[in-house]
Design an enzyme around this catalytic site. Sequence first.
Site, PDB file in Angstrom:
ATOM      1  N   ASP A  49      25.662   0.264 -21.813  1.00 26.66           N
ATOM      2  CA  ASP A  49      26.680   0.796 -22.477  1.00 26.66           C
ATOM      3  C   ASP A  49      26.731   1.260 -23.524  1.00 26.66           C
ATOM      4  OD1 ASP A  49      29.743   1.926 -22.575  1.00 26.66           O
ATOM      5  OD2 ASP A  49      29.882   0.021 -23.757  1.00 26.66           O
ATOM      6  N   ASP A 239      31.194  -3.794 -21.463  1.00 30.23           N
ATOM      7  CA  ASP A 239      31.931  -4.358 -22.552  1.00 30.23           C
ATOM      8  C   ASP A 239      33.520  -4.265 -22.027  1.00 30.23           C
ATOM      9  OD1 ASP A 239      31.615  -2.340 -23.982  1.00 30.23           O
ATOM     10  OD2 ASP A 239      33.365  -3.340 -25.719  1.00 30.23           O
ATOM     11  N   ASP A 243      33.615  -0.305 -17.213  1.00 29.14           N
ATOM     12  CA  ASP A 243      31.984  -1.059 -16.544  1.00 29.14           C
ATOM     13  C   ASP A 243      31.686  -1.754 -15.535  1.00 29.14           C
ATOM     14  OD1 ASP A 243      31.156   0.391 -19.153  1.00 29.14           O
ATOM     15  OD2 ASP A 243      31.252  -1.200 -20.743  1.00 29.14           O
TER      16      ASP A 243
END
Length: 286
Positions: A49, A239, A243
């Site tokens: 990410d 995080d 996600d």
Amino acid sequence: MVIACPCALGLATPTALMVGTAKSAKMGVLIKNGEALQKASQITTLVFDKTGTITKGEPAVTDIIGEPVVLQVAASLEAASEHPLAQAIVRRAGSLQLSPVTDFKAVAGKGVTGQLNGEAAAIGSAKLLTEDLPAKLKQEADTLQQAAKTVLYVSLNQTIIGLIALQDTPKDNAKIVMATLAKRGFKTIMLTGDNPAVAAQIAQEVGISEVFDGVLPTDKSAKIADLQTKGEKVAFVGDGINDAPALSTADIGIAMGSGTDIAIESGDIVLMQDDLAGVVKALAQN
């Protein structure tokens, strides 16, 4: 007479797992179970990410363009959001008097909408808004995006009244971590909902060659699944709340310890410090 003892299965393997996970914990890497430890040795591709994982997750407002009320409208809407971009806008507003918001709605991966003093208001990416973007603002937006800035559009009464640009920076050791992973034969990919210009700039800075940009939160897990169908063993590092599905879909989900509770719960491995070097430690046995 044959006498046998399943010591490898009954004693050695559990002992090795306990010792290994305990040592990992001391290094700031929490491995939740033995299966995660075993799967970690099979990983071929790491998908990261962007915001809060590769970058510091501390974006700052760099530009405000348009009518004088742009920041006040934007901050009033974003005050109810926990997204890093929203928090940056509220910080920039400082002591500015904010208006109460009703009918607040967060549209995943796009932005937020609501009623501001009885008027329809919105802030988000171009995917959120249906209004036509004035030519002057479009030119400004293009210039800001080419400078690797994230551009949010602010709308009031179905009219785009301005833009807010923000910029985040990579974590200090992100480039070193990516280089280390590449040396060890891992394929690295960045996955983000941000626009192509910003995504490409961050990827270039840290040394990631492949990028999935403009991905909605609901589509993140599909990207992971697609890589898996191609034979890749995938670890996803993230995080945020958005996600969680990707962390669960990946062969191994690696959650940043500074992330949201749901991300930490969804991960098979948790990096207890907000440090990407933990990814290298987690895969050290590979």
